[in-house]
Design a protein around this motif. Structure first.
Motif, PDB file in Angstrom:
ATOM      1  N   GLU A  10      -6.245   4.889   1.596  1.00 32.26           N
ATOM      2  CA  GLU A  10      -5.408   3.828   2.122  1.00 32.26           C
ATOM      3  C   GLU A  10      -5.705   3.256   0.423  1.00 32.26           C
ATOM      4  O   GLU A  10      -5.146   2.565  -0.620  1.00 32.26           O
ATOM      5  CB  GLU A  10      -4.662   3.608   2.722  1.00 32.26           C
ATOM      6  CG  GLU A  10      -4.479   4.395   3.880  1.00 32.26           C
ATOM      7  CD  GLU A  10      -3.525   3.318   4.802  1.00 32.26           C
ATOM      8  OE1 GLU A  10      -3.443   2.289   5.363  1.00 32.26           O
ATOM      9  OE2 GLU A  10      -2.531   4.524   5.782  1.00 32.26           O
ATOM     10  N   THR A  39       2.043   5.643   6.450  1.00 32.85           N
ATOM     11  CA  THR A  39       0.733   5.268   6.781  1.00 32.85           C
ATOM     12  C   THR A  39       0.409   4.648   4.692  1.00 32.85           C
ATOM     13  O   THR A  39       0.489   3.383   4.701  1.00 32.85           O
ATOM     14  CB  THR A  39      -0.810   6.142   7.223  1.00 32.85           C
ATOM     15  OG1 THR A  39      -0.206   7.206   6.303  1.00 32.85           O
ATOM     16  CG2 THR A  39       0.038   6.250   8.188  1.00 32.85           C
ATOM     17  N   THR A  58       1.656   0.884   3.862  1.00 34.74           N
ATOM     18  CA  THR A  58       0.402   0.723   3.259  1.00 34.74           C
ATOM     19  C   THR A  58       0.987   0.032   1.470  1.00 34.74           C
ATOM     20  O   THR A  58       1.007  -1.220   1.033  1.00 34.74           O
ATOM     21  CB  THR A  58      -0.921   0.928   3.144  1.00 34.74           C
ATOM     22  OG1 THR A  58      -1.431   0.933   4.407  1.00 34.74           O
ATOM     23  CG2 THR A  58      -1.550   0.116   2.189  1.00 34.74           C
TER      24      THR A  58
END
Length: 196
Positions: A14, A152, A156
């Motif tokens: 991320e 995910t 984000t």
């Protein structure tokens, strides 16, 4: 493999995506900010699934930093909640694929209402991106879960984009501590500002 390995791997994926996002920021962000600042209405965020959950947070962040905003679930939108939206509003429409049916179903009515539209999507050539006045598009390598399926990394990224819009708007509008305290008198933040 250890728990620490799995946790770090997800965070690294991320973090890498956010670094990549920095390189993708361009004129479309200026256009989006100008669209919001030049409107005389509210900002409405819409989406479904994880995009909807992130959209609620973006609406809350905008509202608490001086930009009147609220969230409308896309499915509820086509069942009457579009009545909350007016011609002088700006609607931020979130869909990672840009092809989410529930989000796209809002487009004909929004066109008739006359509200401006900003897309947040990973697909520049998607139906949503093409239908909106401004498209904030992003690319990323993969989702952070081992299957590469759970929203995910993508969710984000959308959250970061929303935070960036809220922060830019409040800075441009010279939003002060006193202004923030008006909208946030409670909790530890409210107490901290009361003591200043």
């Amino acid at each position: 493999m250890s728990v620490i390995h799995f946790v770090r791997k997800a965070m690294e994926i991320e973090a890498s995506a956010i670094n990549l996002l920095l390189e993708q920021v361009g004129d479309s962000y200026v256009e989006a900010i100008e669209l919001i600042r030049n409107s005389t209405g509210k900002v409405i965020i819409t989406g479904v699934g994880k995009s909807g959950h992130v959209g609620k947070k973006i609406a809350a962040s905008l509202a608490s930093t001086g930009t009147p905003a609220f969230f409308v679930h896309s499915t509820e939108g086509v069942h009457g909640d579009l009545g909350m939206i007016e011609a002088n509003d700006v609607v931020i429409m979130i869909s990672n694929s840009g092809e989410t049916a529930e989000v796209l179903n809002l487009l004909p009515s929004l066109e008739q209402i006359g509200a401006k539209k900003i897309a947040i999507t990973s697909k520049e050539t998607s139906t949503l991106a093409k239908a909106c006045d401004v498209a904030l598009t992003y690319q990323y390598e993969k989702e952070a879960d081992h299957l590469g399926l759970a929203p995910t990394t993508s969710s984000t990224i959308v959250l970061v984009i929303g935070d960036a819009l809220a922060v830019a708007l409040c800075e441009l509008d010279n939003f002060t501590n006193q202004d923030f305290h008006i909208y946030h008198p409670g909790g530890s933040l409210g107490k901290q500002l009361s003591n200043k």
